[in-house]
Write an enzyme that holds these catalytic residues in place. Structure first.
Site, short mmCIF file in Angstrom:
data_model
loop_
_atom_site.label_atom_id
_atom_site.label_comp_id
_atom_site.label_asym_id
_atom_site.label_seq_id
_atom_site.Cartn_x
_atom_site.Cartn_y
_atom_site.Cartn_z
CG LEU A 1 -2.50 -0.96 0.94
CD1 LEU A 1 -1.73 -2.20 1.03
CD2 LEU A 1 -2.62 -0.22 2.18
N GLY A 2 2.53 1.20 0.41
CA GLY A 2 2.95 2.42 0.74
C GLY A 2 4.20 1.66 1.27
CD GLU B 1 4.10 3.45 4.79
OE1 GLU B 1 5.15 3.62 5.34
OE2 GLU B 1 3.43 2.42 4.59
CG HIS C 1 6.94 4.12 8.58
ND1 HIS C 1 7.04 3.67 10.05
CD2 HIS C 1 6.25 3.27 8.19
CE1 HIS C 1 6.33 2.30 10.30
NE2 HIS C 1 5.93 1.78 8.87
CB VAL D 1 7.33 4.15 21.14
CG1 VAL D 1 6.28 5.27 22.64
CG2 VAL D 1 8.00 4.81 20.49
CG ASP E 1 7.34 0.94 19.44
OD1 ASP E 1 7.52 0.62 21.16
OD2 ASP E 1 5.45 1.38 19.81
CB THR F 1 2.97 1.25 22.21
OG1 THR F 1 4.74 1.31 22.43
CG2 THR F 1 3.32 3.08 21.84
#
Length: 315
Positions: free
Chosen positions: A185-186, A226, A229, A247, A245, A250
């Site tokens: 998708l991207g 995206e 990112h 972080v 990740d 989360t």
């Protein structure tokens, strides 16, 4: 609490694979599960340029220091956007209205004004973030091509390969709308990569509010993911089973989630936390993702301060 610091050796191990994707055939049917190639593209770039890992380690060290300082942004970050449309068919030559709808989605999602932000479960409401970054459409460039799909090796970003070179990539976010192929998708380029290929690529079928034909990826959240990112966010599962990740607020995820998981969805990782499946950096359907966390906000803000990887965008 997850560890938020990784050594250079660990990062090099994380990025040790190679992406062999070239041109990919367009899909014959609707994509059943979200596919983002940002991590695979990063791995290929690191394979081609060993110094990229060192630059990204420096960015990570700076990011962690900036996050600890608690003084990240003095003012509003406003991102000028250049959209490069590459088309062979009329459907790929997406309209100005569709392009503007994507900018509107980014502004809603990064400022917590999206209508589904209120769906955030009580468990996560204390960390659900207004990132406070805005986007302004500056230019739309269009180019007719003969390509049926572009793959993930950045050909769309190079005029000599039939694409369009990025415009002022140190001060503008370049987005390419084209047919990627291969179920992708991207994908985005993380901070630290070459300015010649910097930016975000979104398949034209999933760019903005693209209608029922692109369901369940028709709400513009591919670009939100995206751009996350591009602002240095990792997938929420850390691209590894029970990975990090980088972080702290989360939850640890087993792996990517797809569709719209029923809440609460428990991880089997240490502590069996409830997974934050509604986070933009998971792989759920567009209607299933609607929040960033405060920790992600701090991580994104760190790249825009003086000395940060995208400080050229100014604060």
């Amino acid at each position: 609490m997850k560890k938020i610091l990784l050594s250079a050796v660990a990062l090099l191990m994380l990025f040790s694979c190679q992406n062999d994707t070239t041109e990919a055939a367009p899909e014959a049917s609707a994509i059943a599960r979200r596919g983002c190639a940002s991590q695979e593209v990063l791995e290929a770039q690191m394979q081609a340029d060993p110094t990229l890992a060192l630059r990204m380690n420096e960015i990570e060290a700076f990011t962690q220091k900036a996050m600890l300082s608690g003084r990240l942004v003095n003012g509003k970050v406003e991102i000028p956007v250049v959209v490069n449309v590459l088309y062979k068919t009329a459907a790929e030559n997406i309209s100005d209205a569709q392009i503007q709808s994507q900018i509107d989605v980014l502004n809603d999602d990064f400022n917590a004004t999206n209508s589904d932000f209120s769906s955030t479960p009580a468990l996560f409401s204390g960390v659900a973030a207004n990132v406070g970054i805005t986007f302004v459409l500056e230019t739309v460039n269009r180019k007719s091509t003969t390509k049926t799909s572009w793959g993930t090796r950045d050909a769309m970003k190079k005029t000599k390969q039939g694409g369009l070179d990025p415009t002022s990539p140190t001060t503008k976010l370049n987005m390419w709308a084209c047919t990627i192929g291969g179920g992708i998708l991207g994908y985005a380029q993380f901070p630290g990569g070459s300015t010649a290929t910097d930016g975000v690529v979104i398949d034209s079928k999933y760019f903005g509010l693209s209608g029922t034909g692109a369901y369940p990826y028709n709400l513009g959240r591919t670009a939100t993911h995206e751009v996350g990112h591009w602002m240095n966010l990792r997938h929420i599962w850390g691209d590894a089973t029970c990975g990090s990740d980088l972080v702290s607020d989360t939850p640890t995820h087993n792996t990517a989630n797809y569709g719209v998981p029923a809440y609460p969805h428990y991880s089997t990782c240490t502590g069996t936390p409830v997974e934050m499946t509604m986070n933009y950096m998971d792989y759920t359907d567009d209607r299933g993702m609607y929040m960033f966390s405060n920790g992600q906000k701090s991580r994104m803000a760190a790249i825009f301060v003086s000395g940060g990887a995208r400080a050229g965008f100014g604060i």
